[in-house]
Scaffold this motif. Structure first.
Motif, PDB file in Angstrom:
ATOM      1  N   LEU A   1      -6.574   2.499   7.488  1.00  0.00           N
ATOM      2  CA  LEU A   1      -7.970   2.107   6.678  1.00  0.00           C
ATOM      3  C   LEU A   1      -8.278   0.688   7.735  1.00  0.00           C
ATOM      4  O   LEU A   1      -7.356  -0.419   7.834  1.00  0.00           O
ATOM      5  N   LEU A   2      -9.340   0.611   8.479  1.00  0.00           N
ATOM      6  CA  LEU A   2      -9.672  -0.511   9.386  1.00  0.00           C
ATOM      7  C   LEU A   2     -11.018  -1.326   8.416  1.00  0.00           C
ATOM      8  O   LEU A   2     -12.078  -0.486   8.519  1.00  0.00           O
ATOM      9  N   SER A   3     -10.759  -2.453   8.177  1.00  0.00           N
ATOM     10  CA  SER A   3     -11.849  -2.961   7.029  1.00  0.00           C
ATOM     11  C   SER A   3     -12.077  -4.553   7.439  1.00  0.00           C
ATOM     12  O   SER A   3     -11.385  -5.123   7.783  1.00  0.00           O
TER      13      SER A   3
ATOM     14  N   PRO B   1     -17.106   3.239  -2.024  1.00  0.00           N
ATOM     15  CA  PRO B   1     -15.806   3.535  -2.106  1.00  0.00           C
ATOM     16  C   PRO B   1     -15.458   4.830  -2.711  1.00  0.00           C
ATOM     17  O   PRO B   1     -14.425   5.631  -2.321  1.00  0.00           O
ATOM     18  N   ARG B   2     -16.077   5.209  -3.812  1.00  0.00           N
ATOM     19  CA  ARG B   2     -15.853   6.476  -4.758  1.00  0.00           C
ATOM     20  C   ARG B   2     -16.317   7.605  -3.527  1.00  0.00           C
ATOM     21  O   ARG B   2     -15.548   8.682  -3.439  1.00  0.00           O
ATOM     22  N   GLU B   3     -17.194   7.413  -3.062  1.00  0.00           N
ATOM     23  CA  GLU B   3     -17.473   8.639  -1.970  1.00  0.00           C
ATOM     24  C   GLU B   3     -16.517   8.751  -0.937  1.00  0.00           C
ATOM     25  O   GLU B   3     -16.381   9.876  -0.507  1.00  0.00           O
ATOM     26  N   MET B   4     -16.269   7.687  -0.549  1.00  0.00           N
ATOM     27  CA  MET B   4     -15.177   7.712   0.664  1.00  0.00           C
ATOM     28  C   MET B   4     -13.991   8.582   0.166  1.00  0.00           C
ATOM     29  O   MET B   4     -13.242   9.047   1.180  1.00  0.00           O
TER      30      MET B   4
ATOM     31  N   ALA C   1      -9.682  -2.570   0.266  1.00  0.00           N
ATOM     32  CA  ALA C   1      -8.509  -1.748   0.363  1.00  0.00           C
ATOM     33  C   ALA C   1      -7.781  -1.688  -0.990  1.00  0.00           C
ATOM     34  O   ALA C   1      -7.159  -0.515  -1.276  1.00  0.00           O
ATOM     35  N   LEU C   2      -7.921  -2.376  -1.860  1.00  0.00           N
ATOM     36  CA  LEU C   2      -7.263  -2.660  -3.065  1.00  0.00           C
ATOM     37  C   LEU C   2      -7.704  -1.610  -4.041  1.00  0.00           C
ATOM     38  O   LEU C   2      -7.362  -0.662  -4.716  1.00  0.00           O
ATOM     39  N   GLU C   3      -9.211  -1.632  -3.913  1.00  0.00           N
ATOM     40  CA  GLU C   3     -10.037  -0.271  -4.688  1.00  0.00           C
ATOM     41  C   GLU C   3      -9.617   1.076  -4.231  1.00  0.00           C
ATOM     42  O   GLU C   3      -9.546   1.809  -5.124  1.00  0.00           O
ATOM     43  N   LEU C   4      -9.645   1.195  -2.966  1.00  0.00           N
ATOM     44  CA  LEU C   4      -9.294   2.335  -2.479  1.00  0.00           C
ATOM     45  C   LEU C   4      -8.005   2.903  -2.646  1.00  0.00           C
ATOM     46  O   LEU C   4      -7.645   3.987  -2.910  1.00  0.00           O
ATOM     47  N   GLN C   5      -6.953   2.033  -2.977  1.00  0.00           N
ATOM     48  CA  GLN C   5      -5.659   2.145  -3.297  1.00  0.00           C
ATOM     49  C   GLN C   5      -5.765   2.828  -4.747  1.00  0.00           C
ATOM     50  O   GLN C   5      -4.998   3.846  -4.923  1.00  0.00           O
TER      51      GLN C   5
ATOM     52  N   PHE D   1       0.827  -1.213   0.102  1.00  0.00           N
ATOM     53  CA  PHE D   1      -0.102   0.199  -0.032  1.00  0.00           C
ATOM     54  C   PHE D   1       0.788   1.218  -0.113  1.00  0.00           C
ATOM     55  O   PHE D   1       1.899   1.477   0.722  1.00  0.00           O
ATOM     56  N   ASP D   2       0.503   2.240  -0.806  1.00  0.00           N
ATOM     57  CA  ASP D   2       1.131   3.302  -0.889  1.00  0.00           C
ATOM     58  C   ASP D   2       1.371   4.167   0.495  1.00  0.00           C
ATOM     59  O   ASP D   2       0.222   4.262   1.196  1.00  0.00           O
ATOM     60  N   LEU D   3       2.384   4.812   0.737  1.00  0.00           N
ATOM     61  CA  LEU D   3       2.402   5.498   1.990  1.00  0.00           C
ATOM     62  C   LEU D   3       1.506   6.674   1.883  1.00  0.00           C
ATOM     63  O   LEU D   3       1.598   7.628   1.144  1.00  0.00           O
ATOM     64  N   GLY D   4       0.976   7.015   3.059  1.00  0.00           N
ATOM     65  CA  GLY D   4       0.040   8.245   3.231  1.00  0.00           C
ATOM     66  C   GLY D   4      -0.540   8.400   4.655  1.00  0.00           C
ATOM     67  O   GLY D   4      -0.136   7.748   5.605  1.00  0.00           O
ATOM     68  N   GLY D   5      -1.667   9.256   4.824  1.00  0.00           N
ATOM     69  CA  GLY D   5      -2.124   9.607   6.061  1.00  0.00           C
ATOM     70  C   GLY D   5      -3.430   8.846   6.452  1.00  0.00           C
ATOM     71  O   GLY D   5      -3.889   9.183   7.494  1.00  0.00           O
ATOM     72  N   VAL D   6      -3.852   7.910   5.852  1.00  0.00           N
ATOM     73  CA  VAL D   6      -5.192   6.958   6.051  1.00  0.00           C
ATOM     74  C   VAL D   6      -4.878   5.834   6.566  1.00  0.00           C
ATOM     75  O   VAL D   6      -4.181   5.199   6.022  1.00  0.00           O
TER      76      VAL D   6
END
Length: 705
Positions: free
Chosen positions: A164-166, A284-287, A172-176, A157-162
């Protein structure tokens, strides 16, 4: 559902930053999950020792593999268990014996399979807790912490500030993929699994303390202790965004009150999110849209938005989207219009939307000038930019691309817009036909989210509005602690329920419980009419013909009693003074006890049309009078409270106080499934309860009524 809203937080450091890792079930077979996790774990061997365990020993992924944890000959900090279910318990016990302080259990086949699996799952969790360790899962897909280089999931997963508890790995892959255009990434990822030990609440609390986590994203199908989740989110001090599944109609059941019929899982989750200040999303799009907006850190202090465009059609569509998202698009005042007129040309529209009307092609810097003017205005709280911006620097825009004169100027305009936004506390959100254009990417890098769809931009803007009254609208101040339980109501009859409410301060009309015609006459002669007659011990009195209204005098009351008793043979009746329904507004106030979120308050338009109209709002109970007044104002029929068509305004403060009294009484009755006052008559002065119902948590059979 625990009454304790703030239990001690658990130490999850051994989970997210262990001293060493062992993957039990590591494999060379790409079809096995132990292969995927072992491959990821080996990405950072420099950070901590990584041990691979396979019962056959030998080598796995080019590294020596031990046949067992014991064979490692040294303690381990965290153990990933990816073994067949029959050897799960044995593997966990061995991990604890080897000193493991954290376990990630991928193995499935427990609570999700039925009672026997649940019992096995609980027994293992008890052993883990007794050893002072923590366990994620079972039936999970791993965890990752980019800040500590802990890679124990199947994908990177790319580094960032989110964080994700799922409960879904594929999400998670779709959000990535969705995050990438917005420069978003993950601080942590945790697959929740069956939450036998470490729960969603534990993880939210820990992520709230995690400096590298700027926002918490949750996908949950099972909240466990929903009330504790709401409190953890409300006190997190950073944005929490929830995508919740299974929020449709509640499971089929026989509701014993209007409250029970109208309260659904979706309504409960929405109420909890509103009270906790959680952003509730559907896809996921709205998230992604919400997270892209909140990542910028700017907040709108009101709902006045300026729509800025370079084409009339885009402006109208954006204005509609903004209003649908709850914003006002006010016409700009003369001083702002005068300043805009000095920056634009004759064809430009200066009201709201502000339309360049082709000025952008003459000078792309006009975009920056308008944004700066709008941000400087005290007439608006946020800016929604929409249309062609990005097309001048895009190779697919048809006007020269980034190396052309217009493209270079647009890039400069993007930098100027970024400087203006950095200097202002107000948020700017953009929609572009060319969101991947270099100029739009510059906006993204400056914390200005850019979307391809206007509905995403409007939703993103809605996520950064600060409520005018945060205490009433949501957050920790809206979540009152659950009180200690009162003594059970051994009598849930009509008059016993009235007595409990009256003791709390609620007003009722004069009344008496009678069982004979003589009693009917005695009440009529002691009290002025008109009267109401109610047959007691019926679930739905009105539906059964057990309520008679507007009985003018003694003889009308006696006649109604004779007719009703001949039909229903009720053991007793209530005779009451008839309130003037035309002088007020009928409300319903109910409390339904949810197994996850505890008592849920419902307020709405009451009377006989409650379920037909369905004009109700929900909140976690108990609610304060201030919160109750907000709920009343959120009703579709709220205008009735202020008087319409010659009817007087009602005493909203008194109605809100009555709602507070009702919900406080209901919240302490842990033995009740439903508690309802319908109608509560809000009057020009004060409020009057006209009916009350209490339903035990385990309803008696129909033969008992």
């Amino acid at each position: 559902m625990s009454r304790d809203l703030a239990p001690l937080s658990r130490d999850l450091a051994p989970l997210f930053d262990p001293v060493s890792v062992a993957v039990v079930g590591a494999s060379d077979d790409p079809a096995k999950y132990g292969h995927a996790i072992a491959s990821q774990a080996l990405r950072a061997p420099h950070r901590r020792p990584i041990h691979l365990v396979n019962r056959r020993g030998g080598t796995v992924l080019g590294q020596s593999a031990a046949p067992s944890l014991t064979a490692l000959g040294e303690p381990v900090g965290l153990v990933v268990v990816s073994v067949p279910a029959p050897v799960y318990e044995q593997t966990v016990e061995e991990a604890l014996a080897c000193g493991a302080r954290a376990i990630v259990a991928v193995t499935a086949g427990f609570a999700e399979t039925g009672a026997e699996g649940l019992a096995r799952q609980r027994a293992v969790a008890e052993k883990v807790r007794a050893a002072g360790a923590v366990l994620v899962g079972p039936n999970c897909l791993g965890i990752a912490d980019n800040t500590t280089e802990l890679y124990l999931a199947s994908d990177a997963f790319d580094l960032g500030g989110v964080a994700l508890l799922s409960q879904s790995g594929n999400l998670a892959l779709e959000l990535q993929l969705a995050f990438a255009p917005h420069g978003l990434g993950f601080s942590r990822f945790v697959s929740l699994g069956n939450q036998s030990d470490v729960t969603l609440v534990d993880l939210v609390r820990d992520c709230a303390r995690h400096d590298a986590t700027k926002a918490i994203a949750v996908y949950a199908e099972d909240f466990g202790d929903g009330r504790a989740f709401a409190q953890a989110a409300a006190t997190a001090g950073k944005p929490v965004v929830l995508l919740s599944a299974g929020r449709g109609a509640a499971a089929a059941r026989s509701a014993a009150s209007h409250t029970g019929a109208l309260t659904t899982s979706a309504a409960i989750v929405a109420a909890a999110c509103r009270d906790a200040g959680v952003e509730l999303v559907r896809t996921p799009r709205e998230m992604t849209a919400v997270l892209a907006a909140v990542a910028g850190g700017r907040r709108a202090r009101g709902r006045r938005v300026a729509v800025f465009t370079d084409g009339g059609g885009h402006g109208v569509v954006a204005a509609d989207a903004a209003e649908a998202a709850g914003f006002a698009v006010p016409e700009l005042g003369p001083r702002v219009r005068e300043r805009l007129a000095g920056q634009l040309w004759g064809p430009s529209a200066l009201g709201n939307p502000v339309d360049l009307a082709g000025m952008g092609e003459q000078d792309p810097m006009s975009y920056a000038a308008v944004v700066r003017t709008l941000l400087d205005s005290d007439e608006i709280d946020a800016v929604l930019m929409t249309g062609y911006f990005g097309g001048y620097s895009s190779d697919s825009g048809g006007l020269g691309g980034a190396t052309g004169t217009l493209g270079a100027t647009e890039l400069a305009a993007a930098d100027s817009i970024a400087r203006a936004v950095r200097a202002s506390p107000k948020p700017v959100v953009a929609q572009s036909m060319y969101p991947d254009a270099p100029s739009c990417q510059n906006l993204q890098a400056a914390g200005i989210p850019v979307f391809a769809a206007i509905e995403d931009a409007a939703r993103a803007l809605a996520a950064v509005v600060v409520a005018e009254d945060a205490g009433a609208e949501g957050g920790a101040a809206a979540l009152e602690p659950l009180p200690e339980p009162a003594e059970p109501m051994t009598d849930t009859g009509y008059y016993a329920t009235r007595a409990v409410l009256a003791e709390a301060g609620l007003r009722f009309p004069a009344s008496a419980e009678i069982s004979t015609e003589a009693g009917v006459r005695a009440f009529a002669r002691s009290t002025s009419g008109p009267f109401v007659l109610k047959a007691l011990h019926l679930l739905h009195k009105s539906d059964a013909g057990g309520v008679a209204l507007n009985l003018a005098d003694e003889e009308a009351l006696v006649a109604a009693h004779r007719e009703m008793h001949a039909r229903l043979s009720a053991p007793s009746y209530s005779v009451e003074q008839m309130a003037d329904l035309g002088a007020g507004v009928e409300l319903i106030v109910g409390v339904n006890r949810d197994p996850r979120f505890g008592p849920i308050a419902m307020v709405g338009l009451g009377g006989v049309f409650t379920e037909v109209l369905g004009d109700v709002v929900f909140a976690l109970a108990p609610v304060s009078a201030a919160r109750a007044e907000t709920m009343l104002r959120d009703l579709r029929c709220a205008a009735l409270l202020d008087g319409v068509r010659g009817r007087p305004a009602v005493d909203v403060a008194a109605a809100a106080k009555a709602i507070e009294q009702i919900t406080r009484v209901a919240a302490v009755q842990y033995d009740l499934a439903e508690f309802e006052v319908n109608p509560l008559l809000a009057l020009p002065s004060g409020a009057l309860a006209l009916d009350a119902r209490a339903v035990p948590l385990v309803p008696p059979s129909l033969s008992d009524y």
